[in-house]
Design a protein around this motif. Structure first.
Motif, mmCIF file in Angstrom:
data_model
loop_
_atom_site.group_PDB
_atom_site.id
_atom_site.type_symbol
_atom_site.label_atom_id
_atom_site.label_comp_id
_atom_site.label_asym_id
_atom_site.label_seq_id
_atom_site.Cartn_x
_atom_site.Cartn_y
_atom_site.Cartn_z
ATOM 1 N N PHE A 35 1.380 0.911 7.217
ATOM 2 C CA PHE A 35 1.872 1.095 5.850
ATOM 3 C C PHE A 35 0.733 1.173 4.848
ATOM 4 C CE2 PHE A 35 6.058 0.052 7.257
ATOM 5 C CZ PHE A 35 6.891 0.617 6.308
ATOM 6 N N PRO A 36 0.826 2.112 3.925
ATOM 7 C CA PRO A 36 -0.075 2.063 2.769
ATOM 8 C C PRO A 36 0.237 0.786 1.968
ATOM 9 C CG PRO A 36 1.013 4.204 2.933
ATOM 10 C CD PRO A 36 1.688 3.289 3.904
ATOM 11 N N GLU A 37 -0.775 0.187 1.411
ATOM 12 C CA GLU A 37 -0.628 -1.110 0.718
ATOM 13 C C GLU A 37 0.497 -1.110 -0.315
ATOM 14 O OE1 GLU A 37 -1.667 -5.122 -0.100
ATOM 15 O OE2 GLU A 37 -2.541 -3.835 1.432
ATOM 16 N N LYS A 38 0.460 -0.193 -1.252
ATOM 17 C CA LYS A 38 1.444 -0.176 -2.348
ATOM 18 C C LYS A 38 2.859 -0.006 -1.814
ATOM 19 C CE LYS A 38 2.486 2.231 -6.655
ATOM 20 N NZ LYS A 38 3.314 3.403 -6.730
ATOM 21 N N GLU A 39 3.048 0.922 -0.895
ATOM 22 C CA GLU A 39 4.374 1.212 -0.373
ATOM 23 C C GLU A 39 4.926 0.070 0.470
ATOM 24 O OE1 GLU A 39 1.911 3.308 -0.674
ATOM 25 O OE2 GLU A 39 2.755 4.985 -1.804
ATOM 26 N N GLU A 42 6.648 -1.767 -2.257
ATOM 27 C CA GLU A 42 7.513 -1.098 -3.234
ATOM 28 C C GLU A 42 8.477 -0.070 -2.659
ATOM 29 O OE1 GLU A 42 5.003 0.535 -6.290
ATOM 30 O OE2 GLU A 42 4.083 -1.414 -6.731
ATOM 31 N N TYR A 43 8.160 0.527 -1.530
ATOM 32 C CA TYR A 43 8.957 1.646 -1.012
ATOM 33 C C TYR A 43 10.247 1.152 -0.375
ATOM 34 C CZ TYR A 43 9.954 6.062 1.386
ATOM 35 O OH TYR A 43 10.532 7.226 1.823
ATOM 36 N N SER A 44 11.321 1.875 -0.686
ATOM 37 C CA SER A 44 12.634 1.553 -0.140
ATOM 38 C C SER A 44 13.433 2.841 -0.028
ATOM 39 C CB SER A 44 13.348 0.568 -1.069
ATOM 40 O OG SER A 44 14.671 0.353 -0.642
ATOM 41 N N THR A 50 12.448 -3.764 0.846
ATOM 42 C CA THR A 50 11.122 -3.193 1.094
ATOM 43 C C THR A 50 10.586 -3.692 2.436
ATOM 44 O OG1 THR A 50 9.932 -5.020 0.053
ATOM 45 C CG2 THR A 50 10.620 -3.176 -1.385
ATOM 46 N N LYS A 87 -0.987 -6.928 2.030
ATOM 47 C CA LYS A 87 -0.654 -6.634 3.424
ATOM 48 C C LYS A 87 -1.567 -7.432 4.352
ATOM 49 C CE LYS A 87 -1.594 -2.697 5.349
ATOM 50 N NZ LYS A 87 -1.683 -1.315 5.801
ATOM 51 N N TYR A 148 11.012 4.110 7.170
ATOM 52 C CA TYR A 148 10.172 4.106 5.973
ATOM 53 C C TYR A 148 8.886 4.881 6.204
ATOM 54 C CZ TYR A 148 12.984 0.424 3.700
ATOM 55 O OH TYR A 148 13.978 -0.298 3.108
ATOM 56 N N LEU A 152 7.569 8.278 4.371
ATOM 57 C CA LEU A 152 6.285 8.345 3.665
ATOM 58 C C LEU A 152 5.345 9.395 4.257
ATOM 59 C CD1 LEU A 152 5.703 4.501 3.287
ATOM 60 C CD2 LEU A 152 6.064 6.137 1.399
#
Length: 162
Positions: A35-39, A42-44, A50, A87, A148, A152
């Motif tokens: 996973f990218p750190e931000k996602e 935050e990603y859903s 998340t 992460k 997810y 992405l």
């Protein structure tokens, strides 16, 4: 031939079960790493939790539940983790919990796997059923994490490489 299993039959040894579980944990760790750190935070998709929230649940179950089984502690389920803000901290906790699972699992006598324990004060079932649930729950949430990652545009690890 009698199709009914007896209490002395065994299909898988405790060490094989632990290796199976830890194989899943190793794969889940690699999924988290992808996973990218931000996602991760935050990603859903479709209103689901998340990735960090899903992993927080896994962290609240595996090692704490094994500790509870060993100590016969029926304290309620709780998701702690406010200190897990990166992460890297999640992965560090994942590794610590992996070691804790190994430690606690080794303390469960084979004859106790069939004994009933009231996990988190609300799940009254044989210990083996709880352990199988821990594995099933991780697989379920890892499947969500795969969706997810695909959403992405990130290629997830092969699910069979445990």
């Amino acid at each position: 031939m009698n199709a009914t299993a007896t209490a002395t039959e065994q299909i898988i040894s405790p060490s094989q079960l632990l290796a199976h579980w830890q194989g899943h944990r190793s794969l889940t760790r690699r999924v988290i790493e992808a996973f990218p750190e931000k996602e991760f935070f935050e990603y859903s998709i479709g209103g689901m939790r998340t990735a960090s929230q899903l992993v927080l649940e896994l962290l609240a179950i595996g090692a704490p539940a094994m500790k509870a089984i060993v100590e016969r502690d029926e304290k309620p389920y709780t998701e702690a983790g406010n200190a897990l803000t990166t992460k890297a901290l999640f992965l560090q906790q994942w590794d610590a919990d992996t070691d804790a699972i190994n430690t606690y699992f080794a303390q469960v006598p084979t004859e106790d796997f069939g004994k009933t324990f009231n996990l988190f004060g609300q799940y009254n079932s044989p210990i083996i059923h709880s352990i199988l649930y821990f594995i099933d729950n991780e697989i379920h949430h890892r499947g969500q994490l795969y969706v997810y990652l695909r959403g992405l545009g990130v290629e997830p690890p092969f699910f069979w490489e445990r």
